[in-house]
Design a protein around this motif. Structure first.
Motif, PDB file in Angstrom:
ATOM      1  N   GLY A 357      13.920  51.340 -72.235  1.00  0.00           N
ATOM      2  CA  GLY A 357      14.376  50.027 -71.786  1.00  0.00           C
ATOM      3  C   GLY A 357      13.830  49.646 -70.428  1.00  0.00           C
ATOM      4  O   GLY A 357      13.389  48.516 -70.206  1.00  0.00           O
ATOM      5  N   GLY A 358      13.856  50.581 -69.478  1.00  0.00           N
ATOM      6  CA  GLY A 358      13.437  50.274 -68.117  1.00  0.00           C
ATOM      7  C   GLY A 358      11.959  49.992 -67.994  1.00  0.00           C
ATOM      8  O   GLY A 358      11.540  49.081 -67.260  1.00  0.00           O
ATOM      9  N   LEU A 359      11.141  50.762 -68.707  1.00  0.00           N
ATOM     10  CA  LEU A 359       9.690  50.580 -68.617  1.00  0.00           C
ATOM     11  C   LEU A 359       9.272  49.238 -69.197  1.00  0.00           C
ATOM     12  O   LEU A 359       8.448  48.516 -68.608  1.00  0.00           O
ATOM     13  N   TRP A 360       9.846  48.879 -70.337  1.00  0.00           N
ATOM     14  CA  TRP A 360       9.545  47.578 -70.914  1.00  0.00           C
ATOM     15  C   TRP A 360      10.117  46.453 -70.043  1.00  0.00           C
ATOM     16  O   TRP A 360       9.479  45.416 -69.845  1.00  0.00           O
ATOM     17  N   GLY A 361      11.295  46.662 -69.493  1.00  0.00           N
ATOM     18  CA  GLY A 361      11.940  45.617 -68.711  1.00  0.00           C
ATOM     19  C   GLY A 361      11.165  45.197 -67.483  1.00  0.00           C
ATOM     20  O   GLY A 361      11.106  44.000 -67.156  1.00  0.00           O
ATOM     21  N   ILE A 362      10.549  46.150 -66.792  1.00  0.00           N
ATOM     22  CA  ILE A 362       9.847  45.790 -65.561  1.00  0.00           C
ATOM     23  C   ILE A 362       8.589  44.987 -65.872  1.00  0.00           C
ATOM     24  O   ILE A 362       8.134  44.159 -65.063  1.00  0.00           O
ATOM     25  N   PHE A 363       8.010  45.171 -67.075  1.00  0.00           N
ATOM     26  CA  PHE A 363       6.844  44.378 -67.466  1.00  0.00           C
ATOM     27  C   PHE A 363       7.245  43.031 -68.070  1.00  0.00           C
ATOM     28  O   PHE A 363       6.432  42.104 -68.118  1.00  0.00           O
ATOM     29  N   ALA A 364       8.482  42.924 -68.540  1.00  0.00           N
ATOM     30  CA  ALA A 364       8.932  41.655 -69.122  1.00  0.00           C
ATOM     31  C   ALA A 364       9.111  40.577 -68.067  1.00  0.00           C
ATOM     32  O   ALA A 364       8.944  39.386 -68.359  1.00  0.00           O
ATOM     33  N   LEU A 365       9.443  40.973 -66.827  1.00  0.00           N
ATOM     34  CA  LEU A 365       9.728  39.989 -65.779  1.00  0.00           C
ATOM     35  C   LEU A 365       8.559  39.046 -65.505  1.00  0.00           C
ATOM     36  O   LEU A 365       8.734  37.827 -65.523  1.00  0.00           O
ATOM     37  N   PRO A 366       7.341  39.530 -65.247  1.00  0.00           N
ATOM     38  CA  PRO A 366       6.244  38.587 -64.983  1.00  0.00           C
ATOM     39  C   PRO A 366       5.798  37.808 -66.216  1.00  0.00           C
ATOM     40  O   PRO A 366       5.040  36.840 -66.093  1.00  0.00           O
ATOM     41  N   ILE A 367       6.277  38.187 -67.386  1.00  0.00           N
ATOM     42  CA  ILE A 367       5.917  37.470 -68.608  1.00  0.00           C
ATOM     43  C   ILE A 367       6.856  36.301 -68.864  1.00  0.00           C
ATOM     44  O   ILE A 367       6.423  35.185 -69.194  1.00  0.00           O
ATOM     45  N   PHE A 368       8.160  36.505 -68.683  1.00  0.00           N
ATOM     46  CA  PHE A 368       9.157  35.538 -69.145  1.00  0.00           C
ATOM     47  C   PHE A 368       9.907  34.806 -68.034  1.00  0.00           C
ATOM     48  O   PHE A 368      10.729  33.937 -68.328  1.00  0.00           O
ATOM     49  N   ARG A 369       9.697  35.110 -66.778  1.00  0.00           N
ATOM     50  CA  ARG A 369      10.506  34.529 -65.707  1.00  0.00           C
ATOM     51  C   ARG A 369      10.364  33.011 -65.639  1.00  0.00           C
ATOM     52  O   ARG A 369       9.266  32.455 -65.738  1.00  0.00           O
ATOM     53  N   ARG A 370      11.489  32.328 -65.454  1.00  0.00           N
ATOM     54  CA  ARG A 370      11.481  30.872 -65.299  1.00  0.00           C
ATOM     55  C   ARG A 370      10.789  30.457 -64.002  1.00  0.00           C
ATOM     56  O   ARG A 370      10.737  31.228 -63.047  1.00  0.00           O
ATOM     57  N   THR A 371      10.301  29.243 -63.976  1.00  0.00           N
ATOM     58  CA  THR A 371       9.691  28.734 -62.746  1.00  0.00           C
ATOM     59  C   THR A 371      10.725  28.188 -61.778  1.00  0.00           C
ATOM     60  O   THR A 371      10.457  28.040 -60.590  1.00  0.00           O
ATOM     61  N   LEU A 372      11.931  27.883 -62.283  1.00  0.00           N
ATOM     62  CA  LEU A 372      13.007  27.396 -61.421  1.00  0.00           C
ATOM     63  C   LEU A 372      13.503  28.493 -60.494  1.00  0.00           C
ATOM     64  O   LEU A 372      13.572  29.669 -60.871  1.00  0.00           O
ATOM     65  N   GLY A 373      13.864  28.127 -59.275  1.00  0.00           N
ATOM     66  CA  GLY A 373      14.415  29.083 -58.341  1.00  0.00           C
ATOM     67  C   GLY A 373      15.351  28.411 -57.363  1.00  0.00           C
ATOM     68  O   GLY A 373      15.397  27.176 -57.267  1.00  0.00           O
ATOM     69  N   PRO A 374      16.118  29.179 -56.599  1.00  0.00           N
ATOM     70  CA  PRO A 374      17.073  28.595 -55.648  1.00  0.00           C
ATOM     71  C   PRO A 374      16.431  28.242 -54.317  1.00  0.00           C
ATOM     72  O   PRO A 374      15.515  28.910 -53.856  1.00  0.00           O
ATOM     73  N   ASN A 375      16.951  27.206 -53.717  1.00  0.00           N
ATOM     74  CA  ASN A 375      16.523  26.788 -52.388  1.00  0.00           C
ATOM     75  C   ASN A 375      17.497  27.362 -51.354  1.00  0.00           C
ATOM     76  O   ASN A 375      18.530  27.951 -51.700  1.00  0.00           O
ATOM     77  N   ALA A 376      17.206  27.157 -50.075  1.00  0.00           N
ATOM     78  CA  ALA A 376      18.049  27.701 -49.016  1.00  0.00           C
ATOM     79  C   ALA A 376      19.463  27.144 -49.065  1.00  0.00           C
ATOM     80  O   ALA A 376      20.428  27.835 -48.727  1.00  0.00           O
ATOM     81  N   ASP A 377      19.607  25.893 -49.483  1.00  0.00           N
ATOM     82  CA  ASP A 377      20.930  25.285 -49.528  1.00  0.00           C
ATOM     83  C   ASP A 377      21.657  25.529 -50.846  1.00  0.00           C
ATOM     84  O   ASP A 377      22.716  24.943 -51.092  1.00  0.00           O
ATOM     85  N   GLY A 378      21.091  26.370 -51.725  1.00  0.00           N
ATOM     86  CA  GLY A 378      21.744  26.697 -52.981  1.00  0.00           C
ATOM     87  C   GLY A 378      21.426  25.752 -54.115  1.00  0.00           C
ATOM     88  O   GLY A 378      22.059  25.829 -55.177  1.00  0.00           O
ATOM     89  N   THR A 379      20.465  24.845 -53.924  1.00  0.00           N
ATOM     90  CA  THR A 379      20.065  23.946 -54.998  1.00  0.00           C
ATOM     91  C   THR A 379      18.853  24.518 -55.725  1.00  0.00           C
ATOM     92  O   THR A 379      18.126  25.358 -55.199  1.00  0.00           O
ATOM     93  N   LEU A 380      18.650  24.054 -56.954  1.00  0.00           N
ATOM     94  CA  LEU A 380      17.512  24.502 -57.742  1.00  0.00           C
ATOM     95  C   LEU A 380      16.256  23.738 -57.342  1.00  0.00           C
ATOM     96  O   LEU A 380      16.299  22.541 -57.042  1.00  0.00           O
ATOM     97  N   GLU A 382      11.963  23.394 -58.464  1.00  0.00           N
ATOM     98  CA  GLU A 382      10.941  23.704 -59.464  1.00  0.00           C
ATOM     99  C   GLU A 382       9.758  24.417 -58.819  1.00  0.00           C
ATOM    100  O   GLU A 382       9.523  24.326 -57.612  1.00  0.00           O
ATOM    101  N   ASN A 383       9.030  25.169 -59.668  1.00  0.00           N
ATOM    102  CA  ASN A 383       7.793  25.846 -59.264  1.00  0.00           C
ATOM    103  C   ASN A 383       8.012  26.869 -58.150  1.00  0.00           C
ATOM    104  O   ASN A 383       7.147  27.079 -57.293  1.00  0.00           O
ATOM    105  N   THR A 384       9.181  27.500 -58.146  1.00  0.00           N
ATOM    106  CA  THR A 384       9.421  28.580 -57.188  1.00  0.00           C
ATOM    107  C   THR A 384       8.687  29.840 -57.606  1.00  0.00           C
ATOM    108  O   THR A 384       8.143  30.578 -56.774  1.00  0.00           O
ATOM    109  N   PHE A 385       8.645  30.104 -58.909  1.00  0.00           N
ATOM    110  CA  PHE A 385       8.004  31.303 -59.438  1.00  0.00           C
ATOM    111  C   PHE A 385       6.940  30.920 -60.454  1.00  0.00           C
ATOM    112  O   PHE A 385       6.914  29.790 -60.960  1.00  0.00           O
TER     113      PHE A 385
END
Length: 519
Positions: A357-380, A382-385
């Motif tokens: 599980g762990g070996l596959w999981g660490i490679f899954a992150l750069p494949i499936f991660r959303r581009t949305l991310g949090p800002n400093a004020d806690g808002t979403l 776009e294109n953070t990742f």
């Protein structure tokens, strides 16, 4: 005087981290119950005592050196250099740098939890890693081994890895740019590799592979099921709380995604494994006594799915969690088959679950991660990742795979080297494994002087009948170095000579002590 918004936020975030730490502790207890139910009854007490010993020793080791290495003040890219045994810990001018790369953006310094709560949470992760790994040593490991293993893991091996990924200036997170939000590699792959190395040095339990491959079944499905529930509960909290923050719309969204993704990945992994295993058995049609332990293996496949999604549960869309869980089940199945083929005896499949599980999981992150991310004020925002699925043409997306490869290689090499050296030394001085007689008749009685269950129903320790279960006698060829043995329905194996004295027979039939003492 009314509390300021900043003070309220700190109180909420500190309580959130405190709650997460308590649940991770319960999660560790769940792993212990899975192990205890998955071993034979003569060794159940030994598994429980192991967890108690690890809790004691790892807490002291982490307090003295572990936390300082991981999150100590005046840190460099390799290690922290302050807060040894809480030295100046929590002083107003020496607050530990609690910002870490489980945050979405460490540069924003979003975390402001109380330092002592931060220590508590990070120790609970350390206890979890150590306890998971030690479950692979069940039914044949001496008590001092757990003590030394716990001190090494909590005081040295794991703290360096957590600093490199999550520390304020750790080289994996800050320099390389790798990410592992919930710990697929740093927590679970570390535990799996340590479990595998220790299991190889310990060797298989008596009767597991010689004279033929024979499953040694656990004694209590109910105990295992309760443990599975606690572990699943822990994963919901651990994965969804990977940011260590809940205030703000963006972080509330990420907590929600973490919960749903953990659920979907675990469920998909469990269903996929169960179907695959049934298909394999329908094709091969193995003998009844050679079939896999369906319940324990299905529980392990669910855990494998939750382990795999941990690296980015807060950053995936739900459909991604379905794919990650299905592949995690296949990865777990392949690792389990491989270890079995190599005659590596892992009583509750700890290594297969957490490496797969762990070996596959660490490679899954750069494949499936959303581009949305949090800002400093806690808002979403776009294109953070970037990720391969959403930004396949961007070079930075593919660089994430190299970062994951670097993380996996570092975790596996670092853990294998130091755990291997420890077990090699213990093997050379003959402190590693209990005697064959202790293993067969029960570590509970020989190592601890007390059984986990009343002797009248202690069937696995004596290999006797219980409630009409039959005992089959086997003669191990003509090899003089193997005694005649008997096996019961739980897979307990004991010398037949032990029963001859009681039954007065030539070993062809064994009378149950339960029948002699029936009330």
């Amino acid at each position: 005087m009314a509390a300021t918004n900043e003070e309220l936020q700190q109180a909420i975030e500190s309580f959130f981290l405190l709650f997460n730490g308590v649940v991770v502790f319960l999660m560790s207890c769940g792993y212990t119950l899975i192990e205890s139910g998955g071993v034979r009854s003569q060794n159940a007490g030994h598994s429980l005592f192991k967890t108690l010993l690890i809790l004691i020793s790892s807490a002291l080791a982490y307090w003295i050196t572990g936390y300082a290495f991981a999150f100590g003040g005046n840190a460099n890219v390799i290690l922290g250099t302050r807060f040894w045994a809480s030295e100046r810990f929590g002083a107003n001018d020496r607050y530990p740098g609690v910002e870490n790369f489980t945050n979405s953006n460490n540069a924003l310094n979003l975390n402001n939890q109380d330092p002592y709560i931060h220590f508590f949470y990070q120790y609970m992760l350390t206890f979890l890693v150590t306890n998971i790994a030690a479950s692979a040593f069940a039914e044949r490991c001496r008590v001092p081994v757990y003590l030394l293993f716990s001190i090494l893991m909590a005081g040295f091996v794991y703290p360096f890895l957590s600093h490199w990924m999550w520390g304020a200036s750790g080289w994996l997170g800050a320099v390389v740019g790798a990410r592992d939000y919930g710990g697929s590699a740093i927590v679970f792959l570390t535990a799996g590799v340590a479990a595998l190395i220790g299991t190889i040095f310990l060797g298989p339990r008596f009767g597991r592979f010689e004279p033929r491959t024979l499953p040694l079944f656990g004694h209590s499905i109910p105990i295992t099921s309760v443990g599975a529930i606690l572990v699943a509960f822990g994963f919901f909290v651990l994965n969804s709380g990977a940011d260590h923050r809940i205030t703000g719309k963006a972080y509330g969204d990420r907590v929600g995604h973490g919960l749903i993704n953990t659920l979907l990945s675990g469920a998909t992994s469990g269903a996929t494994y169960y179907l695959l295993q049934r298909i394999i058995e329908s094709i091969k049609q193995p003998a009844r006594h050679l079939k896999r332990r369906v319940f324990l293996s299905t529980v392990n496949s669910i855990i494998a799915g939750m382990v795999a999604v941990a690296s980015g549960a807060v950053a995936y869309n739900p459909w991604s969690a379905i794919i990650i869980g299905a592949i995690a089940a296949l990865s777990f199945l392949l690792w389990s088959k491989l270890l079995l083929k190599l005659h590596i005896d892992d009583p509750v499949e700890t290594a297969a679950v957490h490496i797969g599980g762990g070996l596959w999981g660490i490679f899954a992150l750069p494949i499936f991660r959303r581009t949305l991310g949090p800002n400093a004020d806690g808002t979403l925002i776009e294109n953070t990742f970037v990720s391969i699925i959403y930004r396949i043409s961007v070079g930075e997306s593919w660089r994430g795979l190299l970062n994951s490869l670097c993380t996996a290689a570092v975790v596996m090499a670092w853990t294998a080297i130091f755990i291997g050296l420890l077990f090699l030394l213990l093997k050379l001085v003959r402190l590693l494994k209990v005697s064959q007689e202790e293993e067969l008749r029960g570590i509970d009685l020989f190592q601890h002087g007390e059984p986990a269950y009343a002797l009248r129903i202690y069937c696995a320790a004596c290999g006797e009948q219980l409630q009409g279960k039959t005992i089959e006698q086997e003669t191990v060829g003509v090899r003089t170095n193997f005694p005649n043995i008997v096996t019961d329905a739980e897979g307990a194996i004991v010398p037949i000579e032990y029963f001859n004295e009681r039954s007065g027979t030539n070993g062809m039939k064994v009378k149950s002590i339960n029948e002699e003492n029936r009330v």
